[in-house]
Design a protein around this motif. Structure first.
Motif, mmCIF file in Angstrom:
data_model
loop_
_atom_site.group_PDB
_atom_site.id
_atom_site.type_symbol
_atom_site.label_atom_id
_atom_site.label_comp_id
_atom_site.label_asym_id
_atom_site.label_seq_id
_atom_site.Cartn_x
_atom_site.Cartn_y
_atom_site.Cartn_z
ATOM 1 N N GLY A 101 2.902 0.740 3.362
ATOM 2 C CA GLY A 101 2.412 -0.400 4.157
ATOM 3 C C GLY A 101 2.605 -1.880 3.553
ATOM 4 O O GLY A 101 2.192 -2.034 2.397
ATOM 5 N N ASN B 243 4.929 -5.665 3.352
ATOM 6 C CA ASN B 243 6.191 -6.174 3.131
ATOM 7 C C ASN B 243 7.060 -5.765 1.820
ATOM 8 O O ASN B 243 6.560 -5.720 0.776
ATOM 9 C CB ASN B 243 6.382 -7.837 3.252
ATOM 10 N N THR C 251 0.758 5.344 0.172
ATOM 11 C CA THR C 251 -0.232 6.687 0.269
ATOM 12 C C THR C 251 0.927 7.785 -0.015
ATOM 13 O O THR C 251 1.554 8.102 1.002
ATOM 14 C CB THR C 251 -0.581 6.542 2.066
ATOM 15 N N ARG D 119 7.557 3.368 8.617
ATOM 16 C CA ARG D 119 7.120 2.831 9.945
ATOM 17 C C ARG D 119 6.098 1.686 9.858
ATOM 18 O O ARG D 119 6.076 0.540 10.713
ATOM 19 C CB ARG D 119 6.510 3.737 10.582
ATOM 20 N N CYS D 120 5.375 1.375 8.839
ATOM 21 C CA CYS D 120 4.415 0.354 8.680
ATOM 22 C C CYS D 120 4.733 -0.836 7.844
ATOM 23 O O CYS D 120 4.108 -1.619 7.296
ATOM 24 C CB CYS D 120 2.971 0.946 8.192
ATOM 25 N N VAL D 121 6.176 -0.968 7.667
ATOM 26 C CA VAL D 121 6.890 -2.120 6.861
ATOM 27 C C VAL D 121 7.273 -3.136 7.612
ATOM 28 O O VAL D 121 8.405 -2.843 8.543
ATOM 29 C CB VAL D 121 7.875 -1.501 5.882
ATOM 30 N N PRO D 122 6.659 -4.490 7.989
ATOM 31 C CA PRO D 122 7.144 -5.179 8.923
ATOM 32 C C PRO D 122 8.309 -6.057 8.546
ATOM 33 O O PRO D 122 9.278 -6.474 9.479
ATOM 34 C CB PRO D 122 5.768 -6.175 9.121
ATOM 35 N N ASP E 247 8.298 6.832 4.350
ATOM 36 C CA ASP E 247 7.887 6.537 5.335
ATOM 37 C C ASP E 247 7.553 4.986 5.717
ATOM 38 O O ASP E 247 6.601 4.507 5.010
ATOM 39 C CB ASP E 247 6.502 7.128 6.011
ATOM 40 N N GLU F 205 4.013 7.135 2.476
ATOM 41 C CA GLU F 205 3.760 6.147 3.537
ATOM 42 C C GLU F 205 3.491 4.836 2.897
ATOM 43 O O GLU F 205 2.720 4.551 2.009
ATOM 44 C CB GLU F 205 2.586 6.347 4.358
ATOM 45 N N GLU G 109 0.831 -1.172 0.039
ATOM 46 C CA GLU G 109 -0.136 0.039 0.012
ATOM 47 C C GLU G 109 0.993 1.226 0.092
ATOM 48 O O GLU G 109 1.772 1.313 0.836
ATOM 49 C CB GLU G 109 -0.667 -0.062 1.332
#
Length: 140
Positions: free
Chosen positions: A82, A84, A69, A110-113, A108, A80, A67
């Motif tokens: 999101g 993997n 954004t 931060r939401c990438v595991p 950004d 941003e 994803e």
């Protein structure tokens, strides 16, 4: 079914004696029992291979979705991410980041595991490319 019942019966009867066995030995016995249960019908191995291939395909399809954004704050672009980041999910992000090498972008993550070596290399190469063209790619 008979083999599974026999294993349960043996484990129940010999359970107190089996507690002293090391776990690798028990695991080896379970693997051999599992292999023995698979053999027998000639189509069973093909069904298992088909199920494994289907599960791998569904896994790759689900984790390859990333994803993005995208927002603009003055002359800075913020992306941003999101999902993997790995070799199978980089195309859309790479295409967007290569669009304007002179832009200033904040990425950004931060939401990438998970981020593999291919994704790290791509980001580092894009950072160098942006610097050569007067742009900037920052990681948040």
């Amino acid at each position: 079914m008979i083999a599974a019942g026999a294993v349960v019966l043996i484990a129940w009867v010999l359970g107190p004696f089996l507690t002293g066995l090391p776990m690798p030995a028990i695991a080896g016995v379970l693997v051999l029992v599992g292999i023995g249960m698979i053999q027998g019908h000639p189509l069973r191995p093909f069904r298992i291979e088909g199920a494994v291939l289907a599960s791998v395909a569904f896994f790759v399809a689900s984790v390859s979705k990333v994803e993005l954004t995208i927002s603009q704050d003055g002359d800075q672009e913020r992306i941003e991410v999101g999902g993997n980041l790995f070799y199978a999910s980089l195309d859309r992000l790479a295409k967007h980041l290569r669009g304007d090498p002179s832009a200033h972008t904040i990425l950004d993550l931060r939401c990438v595991p998970y981020c593999d070596a291919a994704a790290r290399d791509m980001i580092q190469n894009l950072q160098k490319e942006r610097l050569r063209h007067g742009g900037k790619l920052d990681i948040a």
